[in-house]
Design a protein around this motif. Structure first.
Motif, PDB file in Angstrom:
ATOM      1  N   GLN A  92      44.121  22.767 -14.119  1.00  0.00           N
ATOM      2  CA  GLN A  92      42.995  23.699 -14.193  1.00  0.00           C
ATOM      3  C   GLN A  92      42.012  23.213 -15.252  1.00  0.00           C
ATOM      4  O   GLN A  92      42.366  23.039 -16.418  1.00  0.00           O
ATOM      5  CB  GLN A  92      43.486  25.098 -14.548  1.00  0.00           C
ATOM      6  N   VAL A  93      40.787  22.971 -14.818  1.00  0.00           N
ATOM      7  CA  VAL A  93      39.722  22.484 -15.701  1.00  0.00           C
ATOM      8  C   VAL A  93      38.733  23.623 -15.927  1.00  0.00           C
ATOM      9  O   VAL A  93      38.138  24.125 -14.971  1.00  0.00           O
ATOM     10  CB  VAL A  93      39.007  21.275 -15.084  1.00  0.00           C
ATOM     11  N   ILE A 135      20.111  26.966 -26.767  1.00  0.00           N
ATOM     12  CA  ILE A 135      20.840  25.770 -27.195  1.00  0.00           C
ATOM     13  C   ILE A 135      22.345  25.963 -27.082  1.00  0.00           C
ATOM     14  O   ILE A 135      23.102  25.011 -27.273  1.00  0.00           O
ATOM     15  CB  ILE A 135      20.465  25.379 -28.639  1.00  0.00           C
ATOM     16  N   ASN A 136      22.783  27.186 -26.751  1.00  0.00           N
ATOM     17  CA  ASN A 136      24.218  27.477 -26.593  1.00  0.00           C
ATOM     18  C   ASN A 136      24.471  28.083 -25.207  1.00  0.00           C
ATOM     19  O   ASN A 136      24.868  29.249 -25.094  1.00  0.00           O
ATOM     20  CB  ASN A 136      24.687  28.442 -27.680  1.00  0.00           C
ATOM     21  N   PRO A 137      24.272  27.324 -24.138  1.00  0.00           N
ATOM     22  CA  PRO A 137      24.389  27.907 -22.793  1.00  0.00           C
ATOM     23  C   PRO A 137      25.835  28.162 -22.373  1.00  0.00           C
ATOM     24  O   PRO A 137      26.741  27.385 -22.676  1.00  0.00           O
ATOM     25  CB  PRO A 137      23.758  26.835 -21.897  1.00  0.00           C
ATOM     26  N   LYS A 138      26.031  29.268 -21.673  1.00  0.00           N
ATOM     27  CA  LYS A 138      27.319  29.551 -21.038  1.00  0.00           C
ATOM     28  C   LYS A 138      27.438  28.730 -19.753  1.00  0.00           C
ATOM     29  O   LYS A 138      26.477  28.599 -19.006  1.00  0.00           O
ATOM     30  CB  LYS A 138      27.428  31.040 -20.714  1.00  0.00           C
ATOM     31  N   ILE A 139      28.633  28.221 -19.509  1.00  0.00           N
ATOM     32  CA  ILE A 139      28.892  27.476 -18.281  1.00  0.00           C
ATOM     33  C   ILE A 139      29.880  28.237 -17.396  1.00  0.00           C
ATOM     34  O   ILE A 139      29.669  28.417 -16.205  1.00  0.00           O
ATOM     35  CB  ILE A 139      29.418  26.063 -18.603  1.00  0.00           C
ATOM     36  N   ASP A 140      30.977  28.700 -17.982  1.00  0.00           N
ATOM     37  CA  ASP A 140      31.954  29.554 -17.284  1.00  0.00           C
ATOM     38  C   ASP A 140      32.341  28.979 -15.921  1.00  0.00           C
ATOM     39  O   ASP A 140      32.229  29.653 -14.894  1.00  0.00           O
ATOM     40  CB  ASP A 140      31.409  30.977 -17.122  1.00  0.00           C
ATOM     41  N   TYR A 141      32.789  27.761 -15.931  1.00  0.00           N
ATOM     42  CA  TYR A 141      33.174  27.063 -14.700  1.00  0.00           C
ATOM     43  C   TYR A 141      34.665  26.750 -14.742  1.00  0.00           C
ATOM     44  O   TYR A 141      35.179  26.261 -15.755  1.00  0.00           O
ATOM     45  CB  TYR A 141      32.377  25.770 -14.586  1.00  0.00           C
ATOM     46  N   THR A 142      35.370  27.042 -13.660  1.00  0.00           N
ATOM     47  CA  THR A 142      36.787  26.719 -13.565  1.00  0.00           C
ATOM     48  C   THR A 142      37.083  26.116 -12.196  1.00  0.00           C
ATOM     49  O   THR A 142      36.668  26.663 -11.175  1.00  0.00           O
ATOM     50  CB  THR A 142      37.677  27.967 -13.774  1.00  0.00           C
ATOM     51  N   GLY A 143      37.766  24.989 -12.187  1.00  0.00           N
ATOM     52  CA  GLY A 143      38.191  24.352 -10.941  1.00  0.00           C
ATOM     53  C   GLY A 143      39.634  23.900 -11.048  1.00  0.00           C
ATOM     54  O   GLY A 143      40.162  23.720 -12.149  1.00  0.00           O
ATOM     55  N   LEU A 144      40.269  23.736  -9.917  1.00  0.00           N
ATOM     56  CA  LEU A 144      41.670  23.318  -9.870  1.00  0.00           C
ATOM     57  C   LEU A 144      41.764  21.967  -9.181  1.00  0.00           C
ATOM     58  O   LEU A 144      41.353  21.821  -8.026  1.00  0.00           O
ATOM     59  CB  LEU A 144      42.514  24.351  -9.127  1.00  0.00           C
ATOM     60  N   LEU A 145      42.282  20.972  -9.888  1.00  0.00           N
ATOM     61  CA  LEU A 145      42.490  19.634  -9.348  1.00  0.00           C
ATOM     62  C   LEU A 145      43.976  19.454  -9.055  1.00  0.00           C
ATOM     63  O   LEU A 145      44.814  19.827  -9.877  1.00  0.00           O
ATOM     64  CB  LEU A 145      42.040  18.574 -10.347  1.00  0.00           C
ATOM     65  N   SER A 146      44.309  18.889  -7.916  1.00  0.00           N
ATOM     66  CA  SER A 146      45.703  18.686  -7.527  1.00  0.00           C
ATOM     67  C   SER A 146      45.955  17.201  -7.293  1.00  0.00           C
ATOM     68  O   SER A 146      45.149  16.520  -6.657  1.00  0.00           O
ATOM     69  CB  SER A 146      46.037  19.480  -6.253  1.00  0.00           C
TER      70      SER A 146
END
Length: 225
Positions: A92-93, A135-146
């Protein structure tokens, strides 16, 4: 105006119609490197990692979380990734936010995205473009690599790093039209954590980026793709 001439009412009244118009290209702010040795030992990674440009100068920080998971084994019972030969490791990234980006880049751009490569993948993975308004942006990204664990993959985690490139764009925030540029949707996260990977204070490494227990990675609000 072009060379003192007013183009209004001509075939080139808009930039899109001008055959000589060259649209602005995305700008690489810098790259953040995360060594994967902790994943070799099935440890979580939570770090605020320096974002360094091609001149070696700091352009801010990227908050990153990497959490190894498995649908078939309880990772707390293992000491080393090599014990999972032939089985699938889910990684999980989570890219939580960036901090301290150059103000001039924020003023010139509309959005920001992250691009990175993983193991043998031929095409880079890209996060959706998020609004770049501070200058402090939220990204809030989650991905799952298998990935199926092989000797080559074990060696990869022993010596390689994930390199997260941070790009600024003049395009509006939004998803990419090609879904193949995103990681596998994390539709089985509940199945993964139900096999003994809930956040119970498991082993972790790093401290700048937030929480540590195995199976508990992610930003303030997960956006699972």
């Amino acid at each position: 105006l072009e060379r003192g001439r007013d183009l209004a009412g001509t075939d080139f009244a808009s930039q899109e119609d001008d055959p000589f118009y060259d649209p602005p290209e995305d700008q690489l702010l810098g790259a953040a490197h995360i060594q994967l040795e902790a994943i070799r030992y099935l440890l979580d990674v939570n770090e605020a990692t320096p974002l360094v440009d091609y001149k070696g100068q700091s352009q801010g920080e990227l908050l990153v979380s990497l959490v190894p998971m498995s649908r078939t084994v309880v990772l707390e019972d293992l000491e080393d990734l090599s014990e999972m030969q032939g089985q699938t490791l889910d990684l999980q990234v989570s890219l939580q936010s960036a901090r301290g980006l150059p103000q001039r880049i924020v003023a010139q751009s509309k959005s920001l995205y992250i691009a990175f490569n993983f193991f043998a993948q031929s095409e880079p993975i890209r996060s959706p473009r998020v609004a770049l308004t501070s200058i402090n942006p939220k990204i809030d990204y989650t991905g799952l690599l298998s990935e199926i664990v092989t000797p080559e993959f074990v060696e990869f985690t022993s010596s390689a790093a994930l390199v997260f490139e941070v790009w600024a764009s003049v395009e509006d925030p939004g998803d990419w039209p090609d879904p193949s540029t995103a990681p596998t949707p994390n539709t089985s996260a509940d199945d993964t954590t139900s096999n003994g990977h809930e956040n119970d204070g498991g082993r972790s490494r790093g401290g700048g980026g937030g929480g540590g227990g195995r199976g508990g990675g992610g930003g303030d609000s997960e956006e699972v793709l």
